[in-house]
Enzyme design. Structure first.
Site: not given
Ligand code: NAD
Length: 246
Positions: A187, A90, A63-64, A154-156
């Site tokens: 995405i 990520n 857990n990060v 989230y933005a912050a």
């Molecule tokens: P997702 O929810 O599909 O995957 C996120 C992963 O992070 C999951 O496997 C989850 O279990 C893991 N996770 C969550 N909390 C955690 C923690 N405390 N410690 C370790 N792992 C943890 O989301 P995604 O869309 O793949 O997003 C990945 C990154 O990209 C995120 O930082 C998100 O904010 C960013 N992002 C996503 C989008 C989008 O449109 N999907 C756009 C901009 C930014």
């Protein structure tokens, strides 16, 4: 052609979605990739799938947001592989609400995972890379860092990631360690798949390229940043979103 032969990479939040796409891309370029996630079951499946493709991968549950778990992830990767070349921060969550309705839990959880979680992994990795005078840190921010309705928390956090990335880049440039922030647009992952069709269509209508991104669209850029070819790119905030800007 990009090669990550002999490189060791850690990708947080890589059991699914964007992180999983990034891990697969780095592994496909011959990096050894340690996939890490809080979701141990999903992580095991993800790692097995990549092993079936004969990629060099390992898993580490962490857990990060927990400082000790994040530190153990980085230290264990360094100890077992002898070094760490690439860190992709990520892992992220969203708990959307308008500011006037946002609960303390919604605020705290997003800041703890999306901002403090990045620092928790970045600090031990940066210390190691500084000593080795080599390394790549890539932090996943978001197009939302510039402000988005219903995403004050989230933005912050994502704006904080931009500030942290730029500061890290300045502090570590002379040690040959780069740090950049990637801002994905919209995405297609589990994070976005749950949103109502109407909102989905509205989001896609704002993307000049006319489609949501796929994890590999972002992963391709990250592979470049992780490679030797990007050795002079640092402190950048890069949009990967088909022209999407909030
Ligand atoms: P997702 O929810 O599909 O995957 C996120 C992963 O992070 C999951 O496997 C989850 O279990 C893991 N996770 C969550 N909390 C955690 C923690 N405390 N410690 C370790 N792992 C943890 O989301 P995604 O869309 O793949 O997003 C990945 C990154 O990209 C995120 O930082 C998100 O904010 C960013 N992002 C996503 C989008 C989008 O449109 N999907 C756009 C901009 C930014």
């Amino acid at each position: 052609m990009i090669s990550l032969e002999d490189k060791v990479a850690v990708v947080t939040g890589s059991a699914q979605g964007l992180g999983n796409g990034i891990a697969e891309k780095l592994a496909s370029l011959n990096a050894h990739v340690i996939l890490s996630d809080i979701n141990s079951e999903r992580l095991e499946i993800a790692v097995s799938e990549l092993k079936e493709k004969e990629y060099s991968v390992d898993s580490f549950v962490a857990n990060v947001a927990n400082r000790d778990e994040a530190k153990n992830l980085i230290q264990n990767s360094i100890e077992t592989q002898g070094k760490l070349d690439i860190l992709v921060n990520n892992a992220g969550i969203n708990r959307d609400a308008m500011i006037h309705k946002m609960s303390p839990e919604q605020w705290d959880s997003v800041i703890e995972v999306n901002l403090t979680g990045v620092f928790n992994c970045l600090q031990p990795a940066a210390n190691h890379m500084k000593d080795r005078e080599s390394g790549r840190i890539i932090n996943i921010s978001s197009a939302s860092w510039q402000g988005n309705i219903g995403q004050g928390n989230y933005a912050a956090a994502k704006a904080g990631v931009v500030g942290l990335s730029k500061t890290t880049s300045r502090e570590l440039a002379k040690f040959n360690v780069t740090c950049n922030a990637i801002c994905p647009g919209f995405i297609e992952t589990d994070m976005t798949r749950g949103i109502p069709d109407k909102v989905w269509d509205k989001m896609v209508s704002k993307i000049p390229m006319g489609r949501a991104g796929k994890p590999e669209d972002v992963a391709n850029y990250i592979a470049f940043l992780a490679s030797d070819q990007a050795s002079y790119v640092t402190g950048e905030v890069i949009n990967v979103g088909g022209g999407f800007i909030l």
